[in-house]
Design a protein around this motif. Structure first.
Motif, PDB file in Angstrom:
ATOM      1  N   LEU A 185       0.691  -1.079   0.198  1.00 48.53           N
ATOM      2  CA  LEU A 185       0.013   0.029   0.064  1.00 48.53           C
ATOM      3  C   LEU A 185       0.841   1.132   0.024  1.00 48.53           C
ATOM      4  O   LEU A 185       1.838   1.426   0.861  1.00 48.53           O
ATOM      5  N   THR A 186       0.726   1.980  -1.032  1.00 44.51           N
ATOM      6  CA  THR A 186       1.740   3.395  -1.328  1.00 44.51           C
ATOM      7  C   THR A 186       0.410   4.180  -1.817  1.00 44.51           C
ATOM      8  O   THR A 186      -0.443   4.014  -2.194  1.00 44.51           O
ATOM      9  N   PRO A 187       1.138   5.398  -1.833  1.00 42.34           N
ATOM     10  CA  PRO A 187       0.186   6.585  -2.421  1.00 42.34           C
ATOM     11  C   PRO A 187      -0.215   6.201  -3.717  1.00 42.34           C
ATOM     12  O   PRO A 187      -1.316   6.506  -4.312  1.00 42.34           O
ATOM     13  N   GLU A 188       0.697   5.479  -4.557  1.00 40.65           N
ATOM     14  CA  GLU A 188       0.396   4.952  -5.870  1.00 40.65           C
ATOM     15  C   GLU A 188      -0.413   3.853  -6.165  1.00 40.65           C
ATOM     16  O   GLU A 188      -1.235   3.724  -6.996  1.00 40.65           O
ATOM     17  N   THR A 189      -0.790   3.064  -5.083  1.00 43.19           N
ATOM     18  CA  THR A 189      -1.491   1.882  -5.131  1.00 43.19           C
ATOM     19  C   THR A 189      -2.936   1.995  -4.330  1.00 43.19           C
ATOM     20  O   THR A 189      -3.462   1.119  -4.601  1.00 43.19           O
ATOM     21  N   GLU A 190      -2.853   2.826  -3.532  1.00 44.96           N
ATOM     22  CA  GLU A 190      -4.133   3.205  -2.744  1.00 44.96           C
ATOM     23  C   GLU A 190      -5.368   3.055  -3.765  1.00 44.96           C
ATOM     24  O   GLU A 190      -5.321   3.852  -4.497  1.00 44.96           O
ATOM     25  N   ASN A 191      -6.295   2.333  -3.678  1.00 48.35           N
ATOM     26  CA  ASN A 191      -7.559   2.211  -4.532  1.00 48.35           C
ATOM     27  C   ASN A 191      -7.179   1.874  -5.921  1.00 48.35           C
ATOM     28  O   ASN A 191      -8.047   2.229  -6.817  1.00 48.35           O
ATOM     29  N   LEU A 192      -6.118   1.356  -6.336  1.00 45.45           N
ATOM     30  CA  LEU A 192      -5.864   0.930  -7.427  1.00 45.45           C
ATOM     31  C   LEU A 192      -6.873  -0.011  -8.147  1.00 45.45           C
ATOM     32  O   LEU A 192      -7.396  -0.063  -9.094  1.00 45.45           O
ATOM     33  N   VAL A 193      -7.246  -0.944  -7.232  1.00 40.51           N
ATOM     34  CA  VAL A 193      -8.379  -1.789  -7.567  1.00 40.51           C
ATOM     35  C   VAL A 193      -9.796  -1.071  -7.627  1.00 40.51           C
ATOM     36  O   VAL A 193     -10.354  -1.145  -6.382  1.00 40.51           O
ATOM     37  N   ASP A 194     -10.136  -0.532  -8.441  1.00 34.90           N
ATOM     38  CA  ASP A 194     -11.447   0.112  -8.306  1.00 34.90           C
ATOM     39  C   ASP A 194     -12.442  -0.331  -9.518  1.00 34.90           C
ATOM     40  O   ASP A 194     -12.128  -1.288  -9.988  1.00 34.90           O
ATOM     41  N   ALA A 195     -13.721   0.202  -9.837  1.00 36.15           N
ATOM     42  CA  ALA A 195     -14.501  -0.044 -10.655  1.00 36.15           C
ATOM     43  C   ALA A 195     -13.968  -0.420 -11.992  1.00 36.15           C
ATOM     44  O   ALA A 195     -14.312  -1.335 -12.784  1.00 36.15           O
ATOM     45  N   ALA A 236     -16.905  -0.706  -4.861  1.00 33.82           N
ATOM     46  CA  ALA A 236     -16.818  -1.265  -6.139  1.00 33.82           C
ATOM     47  C   ALA A 236     -16.477  -2.860  -6.100  1.00 33.82           C
ATOM     48  O   ALA A 236     -17.129  -3.408  -7.073  1.00 33.82           O
ATOM     49  N   LEU A 237     -15.868  -3.203  -5.362  1.00 28.60           N
ATOM     50  CA  LEU A 237     -16.080  -4.812  -5.258  1.00 28.60           C
ATOM     51  C   LEU A 237     -17.113  -5.218  -4.811  1.00 28.60           C
ATOM     52  O   LEU A 237     -17.686  -6.109  -5.486  1.00 28.60           O
ATOM     53  N   ILE A 238     -17.898  -4.703  -3.746  1.00 27.48           N
ATOM     54  CA  ILE A 238     -19.092  -5.213  -3.429  1.00 27.48           C
ATOM     55  C   ILE A 238     -20.252  -4.992  -4.626  1.00 27.48           C
ATOM     56  O   ILE A 238     -20.889  -6.148  -5.055  1.00 27.48           O
ATOM     57  N   ALA A 239     -20.107  -4.027  -5.386  1.00 23.77           N
ATOM     58  CA  ALA A 239     -21.074  -3.899  -6.667  1.00 23.77           C
ATOM     59  C   ALA A 239     -20.691  -5.008  -7.577  1.00 23.77           C
ATOM     60  O   ALA A 239     -21.530  -5.341  -8.135  1.00 23.77           O
ATOM     61  N   ALA A 240     -19.320  -5.092  -7.973  1.00 23.68           N
ATOM     62  CA  ALA A 240     -18.991  -6.053  -8.709  1.00 23.68           C
ATOM     63  C   ALA A 240     -19.193  -7.551  -8.313  1.00 23.68           C
ATOM     64  O   ALA A 240     -19.648  -8.418  -9.147  1.00 23.68           O
ATOM     65  N   LEU A 241     -19.078  -7.930  -6.923  1.00 21.43           N
ATOM     66  CA  LEU A 241     -19.843  -9.115  -6.695  1.00 21.43           C
ATOM     67  C   LEU A 241     -21.264  -9.334  -6.827  1.00 21.43           C
ATOM     68  O   LEU A 241     -21.557 -10.510  -7.179  1.00 21.43           O
TER      69      LEU A 241
END
Ligand code: NDP
Length: 309
Positions: A197-207, A232-237
């Motif tokens: 977890l870095t400033p670049e990777t935070e929230n990388l896995v989004d919708a 976004a993950l909950i919505a995708a599930l």
């Protein structure tokens, strides 16, 4: 030299046994019994209370009791100029690889469907596929991600990996950077996230990222919860874009009781324990780092606070 130990999860007695065997004469102190602050020269810690490490004017080394350093590098109260080391240990890699393999096998061998069918007293035959027909993508090819990708390849999966800079790994098709992300995701059936977890990777896995996966992909997160936009993950599930998930890490831990993830039968939640620091083996590198710092050399496995990992 005195060392201060702080962790709410790890066993101080076990660490003391192995560290004192590797460094006879080490004065091992367990927080809050730190004694004279001026005598503490090394700290072996997991998520210490903010400001605590500032109390030790002669601190020369901070060792993070795990591989992920996000919580310690963002602590603005850390004493300046004291090197931060992390644990990089093949046994920790093995434990992580076992967890990832178990999660991937559970998805690949349809155990989630069989558990559902059993609850409904339904005999549900799904013809097994060869592992070579199943593509698993690993995001993060560092000490842990690289070990897990190698283990998955050994099991015969079609393994793909993604990292920041170009990496080569036997039997793994590798991609890197922003340009490599879409081609990496487009053919990934089971996605394993093992990024720091870095400033670049935070929230990388989004919708947007989840939509790049093939419909019905399966998702494993063993990195950090904040890498993922949980809504976004909950919505995708719910939509079926993501068919199943194994989540070892959450945005807020423990996962709040009201989270809809608890009730999703296609989601397995484990309480952040995919891998841990193992005193028997990791104490040797902590001891070596202490020796090095005493000799005026940099410790092993130092972290770059600017880069965040
Ligand atoms: P490393 O630092 O060894 O490797 C990190 C990997 O992530 C590298 O391949 C790196 O790329 C890649 N990476 C970093 N930033 C980016 C980015 N912006 N874009 C693409 N790739 C990126 O970490 P480890 O393998 O030791 O550990 C990974 C994480 O696993 C830890 O940070 C921690 O969060 C988590 N962890 C979870 C545990 C659990 O129990 N669930 C236990 C231990 C760790 P490059 O190769 O180019 O540097």
């Amino acid at each position: 030299m005195a060392l201060l130990f702080y962790s709410q999860y790890d066993d101080p007695a076990d660490w003391k046994k192995h560290l004192c065997a590797a460094l006879p004469g080490l004065d091992f102190r367990v927080w809050p019994e730190s004694g004279d602050p001026g005598e503490i020269e090394a700290a072996l810690v997991w998520k210490p209370p903010a400001g605590e490490l500032r109390r030790f004017p002669n601190l020369r080394l901070i060792v993070n009791l795990g591989a992920g350093v996000d919580s310690i590098v963002k602590d603005a109260t850390l004493p300046a100029g004291v090197p931060i080391a992390r644990i990089v240990d093949p046994e920790m890699g093995r434990m992580m690889s076992q967890f990832v393999l178990a999660a991937v096998l559970r998805h690949y061998r349809e155990f989630v469907s069989f558990a559902r069918a059993q609850r409904e007293r339904r005999w549900h035959y799904i013809h097994p596929r060869e592992a070579a027909e199943c593509s698993v993508g690993v995001m993060g090819l560092g000490s842990l991600g690289g070990a897990a990708a190698t283990e998955l390849a050994r099991q015969g999966f079609r393994v793909r990996g993604w990292s920041r800079s170009a990496r080569q790994l036997a039997d793994v098709e590798t991609f890197h950077g922003e340009a490599g992300l879409a081609p990496f995701l487009r053919q990934t059936e089971i996605l394993v996230v093992m990024l720091p977890l870095t400033p670049e990777t935070e929230n990388l896995v989004d919708a947007r990222l989840l939509a790049m996966l093939p419909r019905g992909a399966k998702f494993v997160n063993v990195g950090r919860g904040r890498l993922v936009d949980e809504d976004a993950l909950i919505a995708a599930l719910r939509s079926g874009q993501i068919a199943e998930a194994t989540l070892d890490v959450m945005r807020v831990e423990p996962l709040p009781a009201e989270s809809p993830l608890w009730d999703m039968e296609q989601v397995l939640i484990t309480p952040h324990l995919a891998s841990v620091g193992i005193p028997r083996t990791a104490a040797l590198q902590v001891a070596e780092s202490i020796r090095r710092v005493r000799a005026g050399q940099p410790p092993l496995n130092t972290v770059d606070p600017q880069r965040g990992y």
